[in-house]
Write an enzyme that holds these catalytic residues in place. Structure first.
Site, PDB file in Angstrom:
ATOM      1  N   LYS A  11     -11.383  -9.422 -44.358  1.00  0.00           N
ATOM      2  CA  LYS A  11     -11.874  -9.631 -45.724  1.00  0.00           C
ATOM      3  C   LYS A  11     -10.856  -9.166 -46.793  1.00  0.00           C
ATOM      4  O   LYS A  11      -9.901  -8.437 -46.489  1.00  0.00           O
ATOM      5  CB  LYS A  11     -13.197  -8.888 -45.889  1.00  0.00           C
ATOM      6  CG  LYS A  11     -14.312  -9.430 -44.987  1.00  0.00           C
ATOM      7  CD  LYS A  11     -15.646  -8.757 -45.318  1.00  0.00           C
ATOM      8  CE  LYS A  11     -16.762  -9.291 -44.446  1.00  0.00           C
ATOM      9  NZ  LYS A  11     -18.069  -8.724 -44.835  1.00  0.00           N
ATOM     10  N   PHE A  59     -27.578  -9.042 -52.908  1.00  0.00           N
ATOM     11  CA  PHE A  59     -26.128  -8.821 -52.921  1.00  0.00           C
ATOM     12  C   PHE A  59     -25.321 -10.121 -52.821  1.00  0.00           C
ATOM     13  O   PHE A  59     -24.092 -10.084 -52.774  1.00  0.00           O
ATOM     14  CB  PHE A  59     -25.716  -7.853 -51.800  1.00  0.00           C
ATOM     15  CG  PHE A  59     -26.113  -8.293 -50.409  1.00  0.00           C
ATOM     16  CD1 PHE A  59     -25.375  -9.242 -49.714  1.00  0.00           C
ATOM     17  CD2 PHE A  59     -27.221  -7.744 -49.788  1.00  0.00           C
ATOM     18  CE1 PHE A  59     -25.732  -9.636 -48.436  1.00  0.00           C
ATOM     19  CE2 PHE A  59     -27.593  -8.133 -48.495  1.00  0.00           C
ATOM     20  CZ  PHE A  59     -26.841  -9.084 -47.824  1.00  0.00           C
ATOM     21  N   ARG A  87     -18.197  -7.159 -32.188  1.00  0.00           N
ATOM     22  CA  ARG A  87     -19.107  -6.353 -33.018  1.00  0.00           C
ATOM     23  C   ARG A  87     -18.932  -4.865 -32.715  1.00  0.00           C
ATOM     24  O   ARG A  87     -19.056  -4.017 -33.591  1.00  0.00           O
ATOM     25  CB  ARG A  87     -20.552  -6.829 -32.827  1.00  0.00           C
ATOM     26  CG  ARG A  87     -20.711  -8.238 -33.403  1.00  0.00           C
ATOM     27  CD  ARG A  87     -22.100  -8.784 -33.251  1.00  0.00           C
ATOM     28  NE  ARG A  87     -23.053  -8.154 -34.153  1.00  0.00           N
ATOM     29  CZ  ARG A  87     -23.160  -8.431 -35.445  1.00  0.00           C
ATOM     30  NH1 ARG A  87     -22.349  -9.306 -36.007  1.00  0.00           N
ATOM     31  NH2 ARG A  87     -24.073  -7.837 -36.181  1.00  0.00           N
ATOM     32  N   THR A  93     -22.245  -2.442 -39.874  1.00  0.00           N
ATOM     33  CA  THR A  93     -22.011  -3.109 -41.168  1.00  0.00           C
ATOM     34  C   THR A  93     -21.676  -2.101 -42.259  1.00  0.00           C
ATOM     35  O   THR A  93     -20.769  -2.305 -43.065  1.00  0.00           O
ATOM     36  CB  THR A  93     -23.272  -3.914 -41.581  1.00  0.00           C
ATOM     37  OG1 THR A  93     -23.583  -4.818 -40.531  1.00  0.00           O
ATOM     38  CG2 THR A  93     -23.055  -4.681 -42.871  1.00  0.00           C
ATOM     39  N   ARG A 104     -14.339  -0.650 -39.114  1.00  0.00           N
ATOM     40  CA  ARG A 104     -15.005  -0.306 -40.385  1.00  0.00           C
ATOM     41  C   ARG A 104     -14.936   1.191 -40.671  1.00  0.00           C
ATOM     42  O   ARG A 104     -14.788   1.606 -41.819  1.00  0.00           O
ATOM     43  CB  ARG A 104     -16.440  -0.830 -40.377  1.00  0.00           C
ATOM     44  CG  ARG A 104     -16.464  -2.356 -40.576  1.00  0.00           C
ATOM     45  CD  ARG A 104     -17.808  -2.934 -40.320  1.00  0.00           C
ATOM     46  NE  ARG A 104     -17.918  -4.344 -40.715  1.00  0.00           N
ATOM     47  CZ  ARG A 104     -18.806  -5.173 -40.202  1.00  0.00           C
ATOM     48  NH1 ARG A 104     -19.665  -4.753 -39.285  1.00  0.00           N
ATOM     49  NH2 ARG A 104     -18.854  -6.429 -40.609  1.00  0.00           N
ATOM     50  N   ASN A 114     -16.480  -4.305 -46.457  1.00  0.00           N
ATOM     51  CA  ASN A 114     -16.458  -3.712 -45.116  1.00  0.00           C
ATOM     52  C   ASN A 114     -15.401  -4.316 -44.171  1.00  0.00           C
ATOM     53  O   ASN A 114     -15.571  -4.318 -42.957  1.00  0.00           O
ATOM     54  CB  ASN A 114     -17.861  -3.724 -44.505  1.00  0.00           C
ATOM     55  CG  ASN A 114     -18.401  -5.118 -44.312  1.00  0.00           C
ATOM     56  OD1 ASN A 114     -17.776  -6.092 -44.717  1.00  0.00           O
ATOM     57  ND2 ASN A 114     -19.564  -5.222 -43.686  1.00  0.00           N
ATOM     58  N   HIS A 117     -15.641  -9.507 -40.938  1.00  0.00           N
ATOM     59  CA  HIS A 117     -16.887 -10.195 -40.573  1.00  0.00           C
ATOM     60  C   HIS A 117     -16.750 -10.649 -39.134  1.00  0.00           C
ATOM     61  O   HIS A 117     -15.669 -11.063 -38.718  1.00  0.00           O
ATOM     62  CB  HIS A 117     -17.120 -11.424 -41.464  1.00  0.00           C
ATOM     63  CG  HIS A 117     -18.176 -12.337 -40.920  1.00  0.00           C
ATOM     64  ND1 HIS A 117     -19.516 -12.111 -41.119  1.00  0.00           N
ATOM     65  CD2 HIS A 117     -18.096 -13.437 -40.130  1.00  0.00           C
ATOM     66  CE1 HIS A 117     -20.212 -13.051 -40.486  1.00  0.00           C
ATOM     67  NE2 HIS A 117     -19.367 -13.868 -39.882  1.00  0.00           N
TER      68      HIS A 117
HETATM   69  P1  CMP Z   1     -20.951  -9.441 -42.901  1.00  0.00           P
HETATM   70  O1  CMP Z   1     -20.978  -8.992 -41.489  1.00  0.00           O
HETATM   71  O2  CMP Z   1     -19.816 -10.270 -43.339  1.00  0.00           O
HETATM   72  O3  CMP Z   1     -22.311 -10.247 -43.205  1.00  0.00           O
HETATM   73  C1  CMP Z   1     -22.909 -10.294 -44.471  1.00  0.00           C
HETATM   74  C2  CMP Z   1     -22.264  -9.375 -45.438  1.00  0.00           C
HETATM   75  O4  CMP Z   1     -23.048  -9.038 -46.563  1.00  0.00           O
HETATM   76  C3  CMP Z   1     -22.003  -8.041 -44.778  1.00  0.00           C
HETATM   77  O5  CMP Z   1     -20.997  -8.146 -43.821  1.00  0.00           O
HETATM   78  C4  CMP Z   1     -21.680  -7.181 -45.968  1.00  0.00           C
HETATM   79  O6  CMP Z   1     -20.344  -7.303 -46.385  1.00  0.00           O
HETATM   80  C5  CMP Z   1     -22.596  -7.793 -47.021  1.00  0.00           C
HETATM   81  N1  CMP Z   1     -23.740  -6.905 -47.239  1.00  0.00           N
HETATM   82  C6  CMP Z   1     -24.719  -6.616 -46.388  1.00  0.00           C
HETATM   83  N2  CMP Z   1     -25.592  -5.751 -46.951  1.00  0.00           N
HETATM   84  C7  CMP Z   1     -25.117  -5.488 -48.191  1.00  0.00           C
HETATM   85  C8  CMP Z   1     -25.561  -4.674 -49.238  1.00  0.00           C
HETATM   86  N3  CMP Z   1     -26.689  -3.952 -49.129  1.00  0.00           N
HETATM   87  N4  CMP Z   1     -24.840  -4.656 -50.372  1.00  0.00           N
HETATM   88  C9  CMP Z   1     -23.714  -5.406 -50.503  1.00  0.00           C
HETATM   89  N5  CMP Z   1     -23.249  -6.203 -49.503  1.00  0.00           N
HETATM   90  C10 CMP Z   1     -23.944  -6.246 -48.374  1.00  0.00           C
END
Ligand code: CMP
Length: 140
Positions: A11, A59, A87, A93, A104, A114, A117
């Site tokens: 990312k 979000f 994963r 996450t 992460r 983060n 993905h």
């Molecule tokens: P990802 O695994 O790419 O899948 C969805 C993304 O949404 C996740 O990683 C985060 O980057 C984002 N995300 C999930 N929860 C939140 C949150 N509470 N606030 C902001 N971003 C979020």
């Protein structure tokens, strides 16, 4: 366990910090092979389409802004149980909850920014891989 493929995205927070090589090393150390890879700068609309399943989440707009802020590196990772293994290597996450040594935990700033993905199932991996790559671009 079967050999699988999964979609990974390095990312914007990570490409801004020049971490592509360090993150790729974590995948390779875990036995995942990078069988396709491209760096691209997503438009907000492209990011929005990729994350359409989160459209109703609070979000979503912030996520699309972030994912189009700087270049990303889209990748196909291949290996035994690649979806679960990726994963594991990524960590939770929310980096605050991620295990020691995970991408992460090592590199991410927040739940929104983060660093990586990874597809959450083999079924979604096939859909997500097709979003970024033609079959001829994946060389296993
Ligand atoms: P990802 O695994 O790419 O899948 C969805 C993304 O949404 C996740 O990683 C985060 O980057 C984002 N995300 C999930 N929860 C939140 C949150 N509470 N606030 C902001 N971003 C979020």
């Amino acid at each position: 366990m079967a050999v699988e493929r999964t979609l990974s995205i390095i990312k914007p927070d990570a490409t801004e910090k020049n971490l592509t090589g360090k993150i790729n090393a974590k995948f390779e150390e875990a036995g995942l092979r990078i069988v396709a890879q491209k760096r691209l700068h997503l438009t907000k609309a492209q990011a929005g389409k990729f994350y359409e399943v989160h459209k109703e989440r609070g979000f979503y707009d912030e996520l699309c802004e972030f994912m189009s802020r700087s270049p990303v590196v889209a990748q196909v990772l291949e290996g035994e149980g690649a979806v679960a293994k990726n994963r594991e290597v990524m960590g939770a996450t929310n980096p605050a909850e991620a295990d020691e040594g995970t991408i992460r935990k090592l590199f991410a700033d927040s739940i929104g920014e983060n660093s990586v993905h990874g597809s959450d199932s083999a079924e979604n991996a096939a859909i997500e891989i097709a979003y970024f790559f033609a079959g001829t671009e994946i060389v296993g």
